[in-house]
Design an enzyme around this catalytic site. Structure first.
Site, PDB file in Angstrom:
ATOM      1  N   PRO A  36      12.476   8.705   1.310  1.00 42.16           N
ATOM      2  CA  PRO A  36      13.128   9.313   0.150  1.00 42.16           C
ATOM      3  C   PRO A  36      13.706   8.294  -0.836  1.00 42.16           C
ATOM      4  CG  PRO A  36      14.533   9.509   2.084  1.00 42.16           C
ATOM      5  CD  PRO A  36      13.301   8.790   2.532  1.00 42.16           C
ATOM      6  N   GLY A  40      11.137  10.847  -4.019  1.00 41.91           N
ATOM      7  CA  GLY A  40      11.278  11.623  -2.774  1.00 41.91           C
ATOM      8  C   GLY A  40      12.571  12.423  -2.766  1.00 41.91           C
ATOM      9  N   ASN A 123       2.203   6.065  -6.524  1.00 37.51           N
ATOM     10  CA  ASN A 123       1.450   5.466  -7.623  1.00 37.51           C
ATOM     11  C   ASN A 123       0.346   4.598  -7.054  1.00 37.51           C
ATOM     12  OD1 ASN A 123       2.843   6.388  -9.873  1.00 37.51           O
ATOM     13  ND2 ASN A 123       4.264   4.651  -9.894  1.00 37.51           N
ATOM     14  N   LYS A 204      -4.284   8.915 -13.344  1.00 38.33           N
ATOM     15  CA  LYS A 204      -2.910   8.428 -13.158  1.00 38.33           C
ATOM     16  C   LYS A 204      -2.910   6.911 -13.015  1.00 38.33           C
ATOM     17  CE  LYS A 204       1.506   8.575 -12.677  1.00 38.33           C
ATOM     18  NZ  LYS A 204       2.202   8.490 -11.440  1.00 38.33           N
TER      19      LYS A 204
END
Ligand code: PAF
Length: 321
Positions: A36, A40, A123, A204
């Site tokens: 996280p 996250g 990413n 992306k």
């Protein structure tokens, strides 16, 4: 009032509560957020607010993690590293960075039952082979998001830019998990199911190759890339990126790709890109999985990408210091 009436009333109230709980539990998905960080935590809070049972699995040894989103008055407390949470998980949302993926998943491999859906969101590209090889029996999905998020301190996260999330399957079992589109939409819209997630990942990748190294090296927010000063460089960069992703199978013109990049620059104008944040905090960046991946594919297709190459070398030099 007859003596049994209050008892009857209590019975009705209890029955109603039980029915509501049943309904709630039927809908609630048990989710563990692995890693996280800013993104996250954003998803953890939004999914919990949408009514799901969320816990976290972070490097910290604390049993509980407290966090809140800037602008919201309520703070949230999540269980951390709960073996029970992992055992009953329906979904593991993996939000570690690409270079942390194998190290984060490896220790959990023996604990994950084969029905648990593994949804990876990071990413860059280059981790698919690892996932498919190491989780051959699990439903595997990948999501790519253009939401911007930033950790303000240990427990506060700012949602810096509204984006969109694209979701798709990485294997056969993952194809049966389209229902997750609705689960994620209820938490943080918009979310779109993709028949070919590979194309969304390439798009992306292109956005990250264009925005991240430039913002990190020039110490600027995403929005500053729309100034005239960066226009010629951005144009050449997009031209190189476009040729590589075309060769990889995503058919898009340079103009169309420039539009996509500019849309993200505008919608996340106030955001410092993740690579900017990594460099600013002297952390390892995702350059190997962003521009590095592009360079590998460019070499494979025999495409010259000197501008991308020079940005890659510059980021690696800073990382090496
Ligand atoms: O890496 C990032 O920061 C994000 O992917 C994006 C979309 C470029 C916004 O800052």
């Amino acid at each position: 009032m007859a003596p049994q009436e209050p008892l009857l009333l209590i019975y009705h109230i209890l029955a109603l509560c039980f029915a509501q709980r049943l309904f709630h539990d039927e809908y609630a998905v048990n989710i563990v957020i692995l890693g996280p960080g800013a993104i996250g935590t954003l998803w953890a809070v939004k999914l919990a607010q949408a009514g799901h049972n969320v816990s976290m699995w972070s490097r910290s040894n604390h049993d509980k993690i407290h966090c809140s989103l800037q602008g919201q008055s309520t703070s949230h407390t999540f269980c951390n590293r709960s073996e029970l949470g992992l055992k009953h998980a329906d979904l593991i949302l993996v939000t570690v960075k690409a270079w942390q993926l194998s190290g984060a998943i490896e220790p959990l491999l023996s604990k994950l039952h084969s029905d648990v859906i593994v949804l990876v969101m990071h990413n860059g590209m280059g981790t698919l082979d690892y996932l498919v090889d190491n989780l051959p029996n699990n439903p595997l999905l990948f999501a790519t998001t253009s939401h911007g998020a930033m950790k303000l301190d240990g427990s506060n996260v700012k949602h810096t830019g509204w984006g969109e999330t694209k979701l798709g399957a990485l294997n056969q079992k993952g194809l049966s998990c389209e229902f997750l589109t609705e689960v994620l939409t209820d938490a943080l819209e918009p979310v779109e199911w993709q028949q070919n997630i590979h194309h969304s990942l390439l798009l992306k990748l292109a956005v990250n190759c264009a925005i991240n190294p430039l913002t990190a090296l020039n110490d600027i927010k995403n929005g500053q890339l729309s100034s005239e000063f960066y226009f010629p460089l951005l144009e050449q960069l997009i031209d190189e990126i476009c040729r590589v992703i075309n060769a990889e199978g995503l058919v898009i013109t340079q103009e169309a790709l420039a539009k996509v990049v500019n849309k993200v620059i505008t919608s996340t104008a106030d955001n410092y890109s993740s690579m900017h944040q990594d460099i600013a905090h002297q952390r390892r960046t995702e350059i190997d999985f962003i521009t590095g991946y592009l360079l590998t594919r460019a070499k494979f297709h025999n495409i010259a990408v000197p501008i991308n190459d020079s940005l890659f070398q510059k980021i690696k030099k800073i990382e090496g210091k």
